[in-house]
Design a protein around this motif. Structure first.
Motif, short mmCIF file in Angstrom:
data_model
loop_
_atom_site.label_atom_id
_atom_site.label_comp_id
_atom_site.label_asym_id
_atom_site.label_seq_id
_atom_site.Cartn_x
_atom_site.Cartn_y
_atom_site.Cartn_z
N ASP A 92 0.90 -1.14 0.00
CA ASP A 92 -0.03 0.15 -0.03
C ASP A 92 0.90 1.36 -0.15
O ASP A 92 0.66 2.25 -0.74
CB ASP A 92 -0.87 -0.04 1.22
CG ASP A 92 -2.10 -1.13 1.11
OD1 ASP A 92 -2.33 -1.50 0.11
OD2 ASP A 92 -2.45 -1.44 2.16
N ALA B 224 1.25 4.20 -3.00
CA ALA B 224 1.10 5.64 -2.70
C ALA B 224 2.61 6.37 -3.16
O ALA B 224 2.37 7.69 -3.13
CB ALA B 224 0.87 5.69 -1.06
N ASP C 163 2.17 7.11 5.14
CA ASP C 163 1.34 6.06 5.88
C ASP C 163 0.27 6.21 6.70
O ASP C 163 -0.80 5.45 6.89
CB ASP C 163 2.54 4.96 6.73
CG ASP C 163 2.09 3.82 7.05
OD1 ASP C 163 1.84 2.79 6.29
OD2 ASP C 163 1.99 3.73 8.42
N VAL D 210 -2.66 6.81 4.29
CA VAL D 210 -3.08 5.73 3.95
C VAL D 210 -3.85 4.88 4.80
O VAL D 210 -5.29 4.49 4.40
CB VAL D 210 -2.04 4.86 3.30
CG1 VAL D 210 -2.63 3.43 2.81
CG2 VAL D 210 -1.49 5.53 2.17
N ARG E 40 -7.17 6.53 5.28
CA ARG E 40 -8.32 6.25 4.22
C ARG E 40 -8.95 5.01 4.36
O ARG E 40 -10.24 4.64 4.16
CB ARG E 40 -7.77 6.46 2.80
CG ARG E 40 -7.33 8.05 2.61
CD ARG E 40 -7.07 8.30 1.03
NE ARG E 40 -5.93 7.49 0.61
CZ ARG E 40 -4.80 8.14 0.75
NH1 ARG E 40 -4.65 9.30 1.10
NH2 ARG E 40 -3.72 7.65 0.52
N LYS E 41 -8.22 3.98 4.65
CA LYS E 41 -8.64 2.42 4.69
C LYS E 41 -9.43 2.55 5.84
O LYS E 41 -10.43 1.58 5.89
CB LYS E 41 -7.43 1.47 4.89
CG LYS E 41 -6.48 1.54 3.61
CD LYS E 41 -5.25 0.64 3.73
CE LYS E 41 -6.03 -0.61 3.82
NZ LYS E 41 -4.84 -1.96 3.58
#
Length: 289
Positions: free
Chosen positions: A212, A216, A238, A241, A244-245
Motif C-alpha cells: 500500500d 502511494a 502511511d 493511507v 483512508r482505509k
C-alpha cells in the motif's frame, strides 16, 4: 447573554444507535467518525513519543545508577585519611573495610582494577565459568580494563559475523500489514551494525515497505537525501493511507439505504405483467420485450 455551546457528538454504542444516526444525517455521522479517527491517531502518535521519551529517561537513569554503584565500590576500596591526635590518647589503629566482591577478592591497591573485579562478580553461568580460571591465575588484575573483559566475552559468546547477520536480517525485514513506525524502529536497530551511506540506507528502507505504501509512493518523483527526512515523509503518507482505509471500512460496515432499493423495486413490473403462458408454453409479453 452568552450563547450555549452546541451539544457534543456522542459516538454510537451499538448497531441500532449507528443506524439511527445514519438515518438522521449520514454525512454528519461520517464527518464525526473521521474526526474521531484523526483524534485517535494523534493520541497514538503523542503516546508513542511520550513512551520513547520515558524509555530514554529510564535508560539514562539506569546508566547513572550503575556508575554510582561503581563509584561507591571504588570509594569503599580507598583508604580513609588518618586523623591527627595526641600520642598518649591515640586509639588503636582501625582497619578500613576494603571493597568486598561477592565472588572474588579485591586487589591490594587501587589501580583501576576494582571495576574489573566488580564486573567479573556480576557474571554467571558459562561466562563466569570461562573467566574464573583467569581470575584464579591473577586475582589482582585478571584483565587490564573492563573493555578488555567485554572484548574477551564478545569473542567467546558474541556473533562471529555481526555484519553478515545484520544484512540477512535487513533483507528479511518487511513492513507487511504493520505500521511504518514499528518497521522503521526495527530497521534502525539492524542498520546500526552496517556501514551503509545515506543512499544505501534509503534504498534498503524503501525495499521493505508495504504494498500500500509503495503504491502511494508511485507518482512521487522527489526523494529526500537523508534517511530521517525520508522516514518522516513515509510516516506521514502511511498515516494518511491507513486513515483512508479506516474510513472505507467504516463505510462498508454502514447499513444499506433500503429506501432506494424499495423505490427501484416498486418501479419494476410485476412478474405476471412481464410474460404469460399459452397452452403451457411461456410467451414473452410486450412489457418484457
Amino acid at each position: 447573554m452568552s450563547t450555549p455551546d452546541p451539544p457534543t457528538w456522542a459516538p454510537p454504542n451499538d448497531v441500532e444507535e449507528f443506524k439511527r444516526q445514519y438515518e438522521v444525517d449520514a454525512a454528519d455521522l461520517f464527518n464525526n467518525i473521521a474526526i474521531l479517527v484523526q483524534r485517535i491517531r494523534l493520541q497514538r502518535d503523542t503516546f508513542s513519543t511520550q513512551l520513547a521519551t520515558a524509555n530514554e529517561t529510564i535508560d539514562n537513569l539506569e546508566e547513572q545508577v550503575t556508575q554510582l554503584n561503581l563509584d561507591l565500590n571504588v570509594a569503599c576500596a580507598a583508604p580513609a585519611p588518618a586523623a591527627s591526635a595526641p600520642v598518649a590518647a591515640a586509639p588503636p589503629p582501625t582497619t578500613v573495610p576494603a571493597f568486598r566482591s561477592e565472588k572474588f577478592p579485591d586487589p591490594e591497591k587501587f589501580d583501576g582494577t576494582p571495576k574489573v573485579i566488580y564486573a567479573v562478580s556480576c557474571l554467571e553461568g558459562r561466562a563466569l565459568d570461562q573467566v574464573v580460571p583467569l581470575v584464579n591465575a591473577n586475582p589482582a588484575a585478571p584483565f587490564s580494563s573492563v573493555t578488555a573483559l567485554v572484548t574477551h566475552l564478545e569473542a567467546s559468546f558474541g556473533d562471529p559475523d555481526p555484519r553478515g547477520t545484520a544484512r540477512r536480517q535487513l533483507i528479511a525485514l518487511k513492513q507487511g500489514k504493520g505500521d511504518f513506525a514499528t518497521y522503521y524502529s526495527q530497521f534502525l536497530r539492524i542498520v546500526a551494525y552496517l556501514d551503509y551511506n545515506e543512499g544505501a540506507k534509503i534504498d534498503a528502507l524503501a525495499g521493505g515497505l508495504s504494498e500500500d505504501l509503495k503504491d502511494a509512493m508511485t507518482y512521487r518523483t522527489g526523494r529526500p537525501n537523508t534517511v530521517e527526512a525520508y522516514a518522516t515523509m513515509l510516516m506521514t503518507i502511511d498515516n494518511q493511507v491507513r486513515g483512508r482505509k479506516a474510513e472505507q471500512r467504516a463505510i462498508r460496515l454502514a447499513p444499506m439505504d433500503l429506501s432506494a432499493l424499495q423505490v427501484r423495486s416498486a418501479q419494476r413490473p410485476a412478474a405476471e405483467q412481464r410474460y404469460t403462458f399459452v397452452n403451457g408454453k411461456r410467451k414473452t409479453s410486450a412489457a418484457e420485450k
